[in-house]
Design an enzyme around this catalytic site. Structure first.
Site, PDB file in Angstrom:
ATOM      1  N   ASP A  23      -7.869  -5.666   0.267  1.00 33.45           N
ATOM      2  CA  ASP A  23      -8.353  -6.535  -0.806  1.00 33.45           C
ATOM      3  C   ASP A  23      -7.916  -7.989  -0.674  1.00 33.45           C
ATOM      4  O   ASP A  23      -8.343  -8.832  -1.451  1.00 33.45           O
ATOM      5  CB  ASP A  23      -7.867  -6.001  -2.169  1.00 33.45           C
ATOM      6  CG  ASP A  23      -8.506  -4.673  -2.496  1.00 33.45           C
ATOM      7  OD1 ASP A  23      -9.716  -4.558  -2.271  1.00 33.45           O
ATOM      8  OD2 ASP A  23      -7.805  -3.761  -2.946  1.00 33.45           O
ATOM      9  N   HIS A  80       0.849  -1.198   0.000  1.00 35.01           N
ATOM     10  CA  HIS A  80       0.000   0.000   0.000  1.00 35.01           C
ATOM     11  C   HIS A  80       0.878   1.239   0.000  1.00 35.01           C
ATOM     12  O   HIS A  80       1.956   1.229   0.594  1.00 35.01           O
ATOM     13  CB  HIS A  80      -0.900   0.016   1.252  1.00 35.01           C
ATOM     14  CG  HIS A  80      -2.058   0.940   1.113  1.00 35.01           C
ATOM     15  ND1 HIS A  80      -1.978   2.266   1.433  1.00 35.01           N
ATOM     16  CD2 HIS A  80      -3.305   0.728   0.638  1.00 35.01           C
ATOM     17  CE1 HIS A  80      -3.133   2.834   1.178  1.00 35.01           C
ATOM     18  NE2 HIS A  80      -3.968   1.930   0.691  1.00 35.01           N
TER      19      HIS A  80
HETATM   20  N1  CMC Z   1       4.096  -7.556  -4.709  1.00 27.65           N
HETATM   21  C1  CMC Z   1       5.429  -7.514  -4.933  1.00 27.65           C
HETATM   22  N2  CMC Z   1       6.179  -6.382  -4.836  1.00 27.65           N
HETATM   23  C2  CMC Z   1       5.523  -5.266  -4.505  1.00 27.65           C
HETATM   24  C3  CMC Z   1       4.141  -5.225  -4.261  1.00 27.65           C
HETATM   25  C4  CMC Z   1       3.430  -6.443  -4.373  1.00 27.65           C
HETATM   26  N3  CMC Z   1       2.097  -6.462  -4.143  1.00 27.65           N
HETATM   27  N4  CMC Z   1       3.756  -3.966  -3.960  1.00 27.65           N
HETATM   28  C5  CMC Z   1       4.865  -3.229  -4.014  1.00 27.65           C
HETATM   29  N5  CMC Z   1       5.939  -4.002  -4.332  1.00 27.65           N
HETATM   30  C6  CMC Z   1       7.334  -3.556  -4.461  1.00 27.65           C
HETATM   31  C7  CMC Z   1       7.557  -2.807  -5.764  1.00 27.65           C
HETATM   32  O1  CMC Z   1       7.978  -3.647  -6.789  1.00 27.65           O
HETATM   33  C8  CMC Z   1       8.609  -1.802  -5.362  1.00 27.65           C
HETATM   34  O2  CMC Z   1       9.839  -2.454  -5.357  1.00 27.65           O
HETATM   35  P1  CMC Z   1      11.188  -1.633  -5.767  1.00 27.65           P
HETATM   36  O3  CMC Z   1      11.336  -0.565  -4.728  1.00 27.65           O
HETATM   37  O4  CMC Z   1      12.247  -2.681  -5.716  1.00 27.65           O
HETATM   38  O5  CMC Z   1      10.933  -1.099  -7.133  1.00 27.65           O
HETATM   39  C9  CMC Z   1       8.275  -1.467  -3.911  1.00 27.65           C
HETATM   40  O6  CMC Z   1       7.567  -2.612  -3.408  1.00 27.65           O
HETATM   41  C10 CMC Z   1       7.389  -0.233  -3.747  1.00 27.65           C
HETATM   42  O7  CMC Z   1       6.255  -0.388  -4.591  1.00 27.65           O
HETATM   43  P2  CMC Z   1       5.610   0.800  -5.409  1.00 27.65           P
HETATM   44  O8  CMC Z   1       4.859   0.230  -6.570  1.00 27.65           O
HETATM   45  O9  CMC Z   1       6.647   1.847  -5.702  1.00 27.65           O
HETATM   46  O10 CMC Z   1       4.611   1.359  -4.330  1.00 27.65           O
HETATM   47  P3  CMC Z   1       3.342   2.261  -4.609  1.00 27.65           P
HETATM   48  O11 CMC Z   1       3.079   2.967  -3.339  1.00 27.65           O
HETATM   49  O12 CMC Z   1       3.518   3.077  -5.840  1.00 27.65           O
HETATM   50  O13 CMC Z   1       2.188   1.193  -4.912  1.00 27.65           O
HETATM   51  C11 CMC Z   1       0.454  -0.369  -4.639  1.00 27.65           C
HETATM   52  C12 CMC Z   1       1.263   0.753  -3.984  1.00 27.65           C
HETATM   53  C13 CMC Z   1      -0.762  -0.685  -3.757  1.00 27.65           C
HETATM   54  C14 CMC Z   1      -0.061   0.086  -6.010  1.00 27.65           C
HETATM   55  C15 CMC Z   1       1.352  -1.627  -4.789  1.00 27.65           C
HETATM   56  O14 CMC Z   1       1.754  -2.082  -3.515  1.00 27.65           O
HETATM   57  C16 CMC Z   1       0.647  -2.756  -5.552  1.00 27.65           C
HETATM   58  O15 CMC Z   1       0.673  -2.767  -6.787  1.00 27.65           O
HETATM   59  N6  CMC Z   1      -0.004  -3.721  -4.813  1.00 27.65           N
HETATM   60  C17 CMC Z   1      -0.770  -4.762  -5.476  1.00 27.65           C
HETATM   61  C18 CMC Z   1      -2.137  -4.213  -5.880  1.00 27.65           C
HETATM   62  C19 CMC Z   1      -3.046  -4.022  -4.688  1.00 27.65           C
HETATM   63  O16 CMC Z   1      -3.183  -4.876  -3.824  1.00 27.65           O
HETATM   64  N7  CMC Z   1      -3.724  -2.856  -4.672  1.00 27.65           N
HETATM   65  C20 CMC Z   1      -4.733  -2.542  -3.643  1.00 27.65           C
HETATM   66  C21 CMC Z   1      -4.337  -1.380  -2.791  1.00 27.65           C
HETATM   67  S1  CMC Z   1      -5.365  -1.254  -1.318  1.00 27.65           S
HETATM   68  C22 CMC Z   1      -6.950  -0.927  -1.911  1.00 27.65           C
HETATM   69  C23 CMC Z   1      -7.090   0.411  -2.500  1.00 27.65           C
HETATM   70  O17 CMC Z   1      -6.890   1.416  -1.803  1.00 27.65           O
HETATM   71  O18 CMC Z   1      -7.452   0.495  -3.678  1.00 27.65           O
END
Ligand code: CMC
Length: 434
Positions: free
Chosen positions: A369, A311
Site C-alpha cells: 500500500d 506486515h
Molecule cells: N508504524 C510504526 N510502528 C509499527 C508499524 C507501523 N506501520 N507497524 C507495526 N509497528 C510496530 C508496532 O507498534 C509493534 O511495536 P511493539 O512490538 O513495540 O508493540 C510492532 O511493530 C509489531 O506490530 P504489530 O501491530 O504487533 O504487528 P501486526 O502483525 O499485528 O500488524 C500491521 C501488522 C500491517 C497491521 C501493522 O504493521 C500496521 O498497522 N501497519 C500499518 C497499516 C498498513 O500498512 N496495513 C497494510 C498491510 S499490507 C496490505 C494488506 O494486506 O492489507
C-alpha cells in the site's frame, strides 16, 4: 477433495502429567504444522492464539508467502514472473483453476468474463438508495451483497457449475459495480462496459468516460493498472480472506461471502491502508516534516503508525511493494509527473525509516500500500476509490479461496473457541433493587 497431508512425526504436549501425541505435518514449503484439532477431545483444553499468529486455519494450494525472504507465489509461480509475463485475467484463471491457461482456455475465459460484465438493469436502480456522498466502499459492499438477490441461479454452493458461474460473474461484474459506485458518488451517469476493451482498460473506460465523450485509453497506464490488479489478487489467509472463508463455512452463498470480505478489507490496518497512506503522505507534505512523523510513529503513546509500512507476515521487503515502486515510476514518467512532490516524500520517508533502528529492529518495511496510492492518484482515481480497487482485484483471490474451501472434504463450519474470563456466579437482582 482433501489435499493429502505429509505426516512426518509427532509433537508432544504434556498437561497435568498426561502426555498427548499430536500429528506433525510437513508442508511443501514453510514451517511444519502441528495438528491440534483433536486436542480438546483428548485433553479437554483449548489453545489460545489471538490474531491467529501461530494458527493455520486450513490447508491451501493457492498462495504462499515466505515473509523472511520476501517471496510471494501464486500457485507456485513467483509474483515477479506473473507481473512481467501474464495479464490479470490469465492470473485470475491460474488462481481459480490451479494452472495457467493454454490459448484456447484463456480465450474462453476472457470471453466468459467479458460477456458477464453487465449488471442486471434493475441493479442500477439499487444505487439510487444510497446517499450521494456515500463512500464508494459502502456502496460496493452493499451492491455485491445484493447480487444474491439478482442471480439466484448461481447461489447453490453444492453445484460445481453454479460455483463456476458465480465465480465468473463476480470477477466480471466487480469492475462494473466499482465504476458505478464511483460515478454515483460524482453524480455522473453510469457508463456501460465495452466488450472490445481489456479488463483494466474497460474499468478505466467505465470510470472516466462520459456518454458525451470517450476516455482515450493510454496503454502504459492500462498496463500499470493491470499490474496493480495482479499484485492485489491474492495473499494467503489475511483478514478479509479468512472472513470470506468463515462466512462461507456456514454455507452462505458466494455473493454474501464476498460482501463480507469487502467489509473486512475496508479497515485501515488492511485494504484501507492505501487510502490512509496517501492521506499520511499529504499530511507530511514536504520532506522536512518527515522526522517529526517518524518520531510520532515510534512513540508507543501515540497511535500514529506509518501507513503502508509493516506486515504480519513479511519481515523483509514486501515483493509487491518493490514492483509497485517500479510501476509508480513508469506511470509518473508516462504522465510527465516525475517531480510529483508526494513521490519525493514517499521515497525520502522510506529511506529514513529503513535506516532507523526502530524500523530495522521490528523488521518494518514498505508494504503493497505504500506506493499504490501514488499510482492510483496519478491514474485519476480519488482516494476513496483506492480500497475499492483493492477489493476489485482481490475478488478473484477470495472466490478461489472460497471455492477451495467448499471443495475440501475436511471443511466444517468455522467456530473458534475462547478463553472465558467473564462472571460465572452472578445472582439476579430485580430492576427496582439495582
Ligand atoms: N508504524 C510504526 N510502528 C509499527 C508499524 C507501523 N506501520 N507497524 C507495526 N509497528 C510496530 C508496532 O507498534 C509493534 O511495536 P511493539 O512490538 O513495540 O508493540 C510492532 O511493530 C509489531 O506490530 P504489530 O501491530 O504487533 O504487528 P501486526 O502483525 O499485528 O500488524 C500491521 C501488522 C500491517 C497491521 C501493522 O504493521 C500496521 O498497522 N501497519 C500499518 C497499516 C498498513 O500498512 N496495513 C497494510 C498491510 S499490507 C496490505 C494488506 O494486506 O492489507
Amino acid at each position: 477433495m482433501t489435499t493429502k497431508k505429509n505426516e512426518i512425526g509427532k509433537a508432544f504436549i504434556e498437561i497435568d502429567n498426561a502426555k498427548y501425541e499430536l500429528p506433525l505435518y510437513k508442508p511443501n514449503v514453510g514451517p511444519n504444522v502441528v495438528d491440534i484439532s483433536k486436542l480438546y477431545a483428548q485433553a479437554n483444553v483449548f489453545t489460545y492464539d489471538p490474531g491467529f499468529t501461530s494458527t493455520a486455519n486450513c490447508s491451501s494450494t493457492i498462495t504462499y508467502i515466505d515473509g523472511e525472504n520476501g517471496i510471494l507465489l501464486y500457485r507456485g509461480y513467483k509474483i515477479e514472473d506473473l507481473v512481467e509475463n501474464a495479464d490479470f485475467l490469465e492470473v485470475s484463471y491460474l488462481l481459480l483453476n490451479g494452472e495457467l491457461p493454454n490459448i484456447k482456455e484463456k480465450n474462453d475465459f476472457v470471453n466468459a468474463i467479458t460477456y458477464h460484465s453487465m449488471l442486471h438493469e434493475q441493479m442500477t436502480r439499487f444505487y439510487a438508495g444510497f446517499r450521494r456522498d456515500a463512500h464508494p466502499m459502502a456502496i460496493t459492499c452493499g451492491v455485491i451483497g445484493a447480487l444474491s438477490a439478482f442471480y439466484h441461479d448461481s447461489t447453490d454452493i453444492n453445484d460445481p457449475q453454479q460455483r463456476m458461474i458465480a465465480s465468473r460473474r463476480l470477477i466480471a461484474k466487480m469492475p462494473t459495480i466499482a465504476a458505478m459506485a464511483y460515478k454515483y458518488s460524482l453524480g455522473q451517469p453510469f457508463v456501460y462496459p465495452k466488450n472490445d476493451l481489456g479488463y483494466a482498460s474497460n474499468f478505466m473506460h467505465m470510470c472516466f468516460s462520459f456518454p458525451t465523450e470517450d476516455y482515450k485509453i493510454n496503454k502504459i497506464l492500462a498496463d500499470a493498472l493491470d499490474k496493480v490488479f495482479i499484485l492485489h489478487a491474492d495473499h494467503e489467509q489475511n483478514a478479509s480472506t479468512s472472513t470470506v472463508r468463515l462466512a462461507g463455512s456456514s454455507g452462505a452463498n458466494p455473493f454474501a461471502c464476498i460482501a463480507a470480505g469487502v467489509a473486512s478489507l475496508w479497515g485501515p490496518a488492511h485494504g484501507g491502508a492505501n487510502e490512509a497512506a496517501l492521506n499520511m503522505l499529504e499530511e507530511i507534505g514536504t520532506a522536512d516534516n518527515i522526522t517529526k512523523y517518524i518520531k510520532k510513529a515510534k512513540d508507543s503513546n501515540d497511535p500514529f503508525r506509518l501507513m503502508g509500512f509493516g506486515h504480519r507476515v513479511y519481515k523483509s521487503y514486501d515483493p509487491r511493494a518493490k514492483i509497485m515502486q517500479k510501476t509508480c515510476h513508469e506511470v509518473l514518467d508516462a504522465l510527465s509527473l516525475r517531480d510529483d512532490p508526494l513521490l519525493k516524500v514517499a521515497m525520502e520517508l522510506e529511506k529514513i525509516a529503513l535506516e532507523d533502528p526502530y524500523f530495522i529492529e521490528k523488521k518494518l518495511y514498505p508494504n503493497v500500500d505504500f506506493y499504490s496510492g501514488i499510482i492510483l492518484r496519478a491514474l485519476g482515481f480519488p482516494k476513496d476509490m483506492f480500497t475499492v480497487l483493492f477489493a476489485l482485484a482481490r475478488t478473484v483471490g477470495w472466490i478461489s479461496q472460497w471455492k477451495e474451501m467448499i471443495e475440501d472434504s475436511e471443511q466444517r463450519i468455522g467456530r473458534p473457541r475462547q478463553l472465558y474470563m467473564g462472571n460465572v456466579d452472578k445472582k439476579f437482582i430485580n430492576l427496582e433493587d439495582r
